[in-house]
Motif scaffolding. Structure first.
Motif, PDB file in Angstrom:
ATOM      1  N   VAL A 128       0.835  -1.204   0.000  1.00  0.00           N
ATOM      2  CA  VAL A 128       0.000   0.000   0.000  1.00  0.00           C
ATOM      3  C   VAL A 128       0.867   1.250   0.000  1.00  0.00           C
ATOM      4  CG1 VAL A 128      -1.617   1.353   1.399  1.00  0.00           C
ATOM      5  CG2 VAL A 128      -1.983  -1.102   1.091  1.00  0.00           C
ATOM      6  N   LEU A 129       1.887   1.291   0.863  1.00  0.00           N
ATOM      7  CA  LEU A 129       2.752   2.460   0.942  1.00  0.00           C
ATOM      8  C   LEU A 129       3.555   2.652  -0.340  1.00  0.00           C
ATOM      9  CD1 LEU A 129       4.094   2.300   4.616  1.00  0.00           C
ATOM     10  CD2 LEU A 129       2.210   3.668   3.700  1.00  0.00           C
ATOM     11  N   GLU A 130       4.005   1.565  -0.927  1.00  0.00           N
ATOM     12  CA  GLU A 130       4.746   1.659  -2.188  1.00  0.00           C
ATOM     13  C   GLU A 130       3.874   2.306  -3.267  1.00  0.00           C
ATOM     14  OE1 GLU A 130       8.388   0.960  -4.262  1.00  0.00           O
ATOM     15  OE2 GLU A 130       7.895   0.641  -2.144  1.00  0.00           O
ATOM     16  N   THR A 131       2.618   1.889  -3.326  1.00  0.00           N
ATOM     17  CA  THR A 131       1.691   2.451  -4.307  1.00  0.00           C
ATOM     18  C   THR A 131       1.405   3.917  -4.007  1.00  0.00           C
ATOM     19  OG1 THR A 131       0.662   0.269  -4.535  1.00  0.00           O
ATOM     20  CG2 THR A 131      -0.563   2.146  -5.400  1.00  0.00           C
ATOM     21  N   GLN A 149      -6.509   1.191  -7.172  1.00  0.00           N
ATOM     22  CA  GLN A 149      -7.648   0.615  -6.443  1.00  0.00           C
ATOM     23  C   GLN A 149      -7.243   0.048  -5.088  1.00  0.00           C
ATOM     24  OE1 GLN A 149     -10.891   0.264  -6.811  1.00  0.00           O
ATOM     25  NE2 GLN A 149     -11.269   1.125  -8.840  1.00  0.00           N
ATOM     26  N   ILE A 150      -5.985  -0.346  -4.954  1.00  0.00           N
ATOM     27  CA  ILE A 150      -5.524  -0.905  -3.676  1.00  0.00           C
ATOM     28  C   ILE A 150      -5.600   0.140  -2.559  1.00  0.00           C
ATOM     29  CG2 ILE A 150      -3.080  -0.326  -3.986  1.00  0.00           C
ATOM     30  CD1 ILE A 150      -2.310  -2.893  -2.682  1.00  0.00           C
ATOM     31  N   LEU A 151      -5.626   1.419  -2.940  1.00  0.00           N
ATOM     32  CA  LEU A 151      -5.623   2.498  -1.955  1.00  0.00           C
ATOM     33  C   LEU A 151      -7.017   2.870  -1.466  1.00  0.00           C
ATOM     34  CD1 LEU A 151      -3.044   4.899  -3.662  1.00  0.00           C
ATOM     35  CD2 LEU A 151      -2.603   3.224  -1.857  1.00  0.00           C
ATOM     36  N   LYS A 152      -8.058   2.428  -2.153  1.00  0.00           N
ATOM     37  CA  LYS A 152      -9.408   2.894  -1.861  1.00  0.00           C
ATOM     38  C   LYS A 152      -9.837   2.669  -0.411  1.00  0.00           C
ATOM     39  CE  LYS A 152     -14.095   3.006  -3.718  1.00  0.00           C
ATOM     40  NZ  LYS A 152     -15.019   2.513  -4.766  1.00  0.00           N
ATOM     41  N   TRP A 201      -4.084   7.094 -12.372  1.00  0.00           N
ATOM     42  CA  TRP A 201      -3.152   8.098 -11.868  1.00  0.00           C
ATOM     43  C   TRP A 201      -3.224   9.423 -12.617  1.00  0.00           C
ATOM     44  CZ3 TRP A 201      -1.637   7.145  -7.257  1.00  0.00           C
ATOM     45  CH2 TRP A 201      -1.452   5.815  -6.842  1.00  0.00           C
ATOM     46  N   ASP A 202      -3.676   9.418 -13.863  1.00  0.00           N
ATOM     47  CA  ASP A 202      -3.810  10.678 -14.595  1.00  0.00           C
ATOM     48  C   ASP A 202      -4.728  11.658 -13.874  1.00  0.00           C
ATOM     49  OD1 ASP A 202      -2.149   9.760 -16.563  1.00  0.00           O
ATOM     50  OD2 ASP A 202      -3.734   9.281 -17.992  1.00  0.00           O
ATOM     51  N   TRP A 203      -5.647  11.128 -13.064  1.00  0.00           N
ATOM     52  CA  TRP A 203      -6.607  11.969 -12.343  1.00  0.00           C
ATOM     53  C   TRP A 203      -5.912  13.022 -11.483  1.00  0.00           C
ATOM     54  CZ3 TRP A 203     -11.539  13.201 -12.472  1.00  0.00           C
ATOM     55  CH2 TRP A 203     -12.139  13.792 -11.361  1.00  0.00           C
TER      56      TRP A 203
END
Length: 371
Positions: free
Chosen positions: A218-221, A230-233, A259-261
């Motif tokens: 999660v932290l790496e992302t 999506q893993i961060l949601k 990520w473009d967001w």
């Protein structure tokens, strides 16, 4: 963390109970106009500013700025792992909201004597864009500088120290050496039920419950901004550039877009809250009143609704303007702990987002409706 895996020791911490109850953190980031971080030595007393006579006037500033200008200010004390405090060179970081839709908060940084910190803060709050009399203290931060703030304020809530301190140490050890990234431990900035909590500037993203079994991934992302967002949601509390309902919709659009967001300039507004009686009357009446205080009053009324229609306008980097409407509605509730080491319980609503349409922006839409 599931309720059947909650240990007896963890039951005393509000964030562990929140996570076990299934409470989702999205929509809890709070909306900000200013974030001011002042580097001060540890430890952090509960009454943060009153404990330092030179900085005591700061304690009343958030309330005063809200009343006079309708702006929302968060003041925090920070330190690095070295805790290398120097009263003649106190670091002050100021992140502030740009005019109109935006993707990142503006930023300024100063090094100055502690005796002048209060005067500096008052000056930059009066007009962040103006040339400050403290300009000679201003520091040039390279383009792309990023600051991660982790709450470790044990004396505010035990959960902040219990879960925030290990997260800060992990982030500091693993990422603080990276170019243009700094990791700070911070005093409380809200949301102890979601400890460990993290604020990411200049993006203004707020995170919570960062103690997953997949924490390294999660932290790496989160830090590298690569891979599946999506893993961060489950850990996303929201974007501090908008209100609760705007955060709920913004989260959905980020996860759909990728990520473009993060480069899209955006703003959100409540189109129609499901209110009745006096609240409905006041919300409609405030629509014709100019100024931030009226806008904040409308937002406060709208946030009490169990259902609302929300519109989020955004601009792609290529200049194309688009918008999205959604219905936000209560879909359930959770019972959780209000504070650590207490018997106080709260029942809180949980929300569902239903996308209604993707449309072109309305011509001549009122910028006062945006937050």
């Amino acid at each position: 963390m599931r309720s059947d895996s909650l240990s007896t020791r963890d039951c005393r911490y509000c964030s562990a109970v929140s996570q076990a109850s299934g409470e989702t953190p999205i929509g809890t980031a709070g909306s900000l106009d200013h974030w001011i971080a002042i580097a001060l030595p540890q430890p952090r007393p509960r009454q943060l500013w009153a404990a330092r006579p030179l900085l005591a006037p700061l304690e009343q500033l958030p309330k005063a700025i809200a009343i006079r200008r309708g702006q929302r200010l968060r003041l925090v004390a920070i330190s690095s792992d070295r805790n290398d405090y120097n009263p003649d060179r106190v670091r002050v970081l100021h992140y502030y909201r740009p005019e109109g839709p935006f993707a990142e908060f503006n930023r300024s940084e100063y090094l100055l004597p502690e005796t002048e910190v209060v005067s500096l803060v008052r000056s930059i709050l009066s007009n962040p864009q103006a040339r400050s009399p403290f300009q000679h203290y201003c520091q040039k931060a390279g383009k792309g500088m990023r600051d991660l703030f982790v709450c470790t304020h044990t004396r505010h809530d035990l959960a902040c120290g219990r879960y925030g301190t290990p997260l800060f140490r992990l982030l500091y050890r693993k990422y603080n050496h990276l170019d243009r990234l700094r990791v700070w431990q911070s005093s409380h900035f809200g949301g102890h039920r979601f400890a460990p909590t993290l604020m990411d500037f200049p993006s203004g993203h707020c995170w919570g419950h960062l103690n997953s079994d997949r924490l390294e991934e999660v932290l790496e992302t989160l830090v590298e901004r690569q891979g599946e967002c999506q893993i961060l949601k489950p850990f996303y509390r929201g974007w501090a550039g908008t209100h609760k309902f705007g955060q709920l919709l913004e989260s959905e659009l980020w996860m759909q877009t990728g990520w473009d967001w993060l480069s899209y300039r955006r703003s959100a507004r409540v189109v129609q809250p499901n209110l009745s009686g006096l609240r409905a009357f006041l919300w409609q009446a405030l629509r014709i009143v100019p100024g931030r205080r009226a806008l904040n009053g409308r937002d406060a009324l709208a946030m009490a609704a169990r259902q609302a229609e929300v519109r989020l306008d955004y601009n792609r980097p290529d200049g194309k303007a688009e918008s999205c409407r959604a219905r936000i509605e209560v879909c359930g509730q959770v019972a959780t702990m209000a504070r650590s080491d207490t018997d106080e319980r709260v029942v809180l609503p949980q929300y569902r987002v239903s996308i209604l349409s993707d449309t072109e922006p309305l011509a001549g839409s009122d910028s006062r409706d945006r937050a």
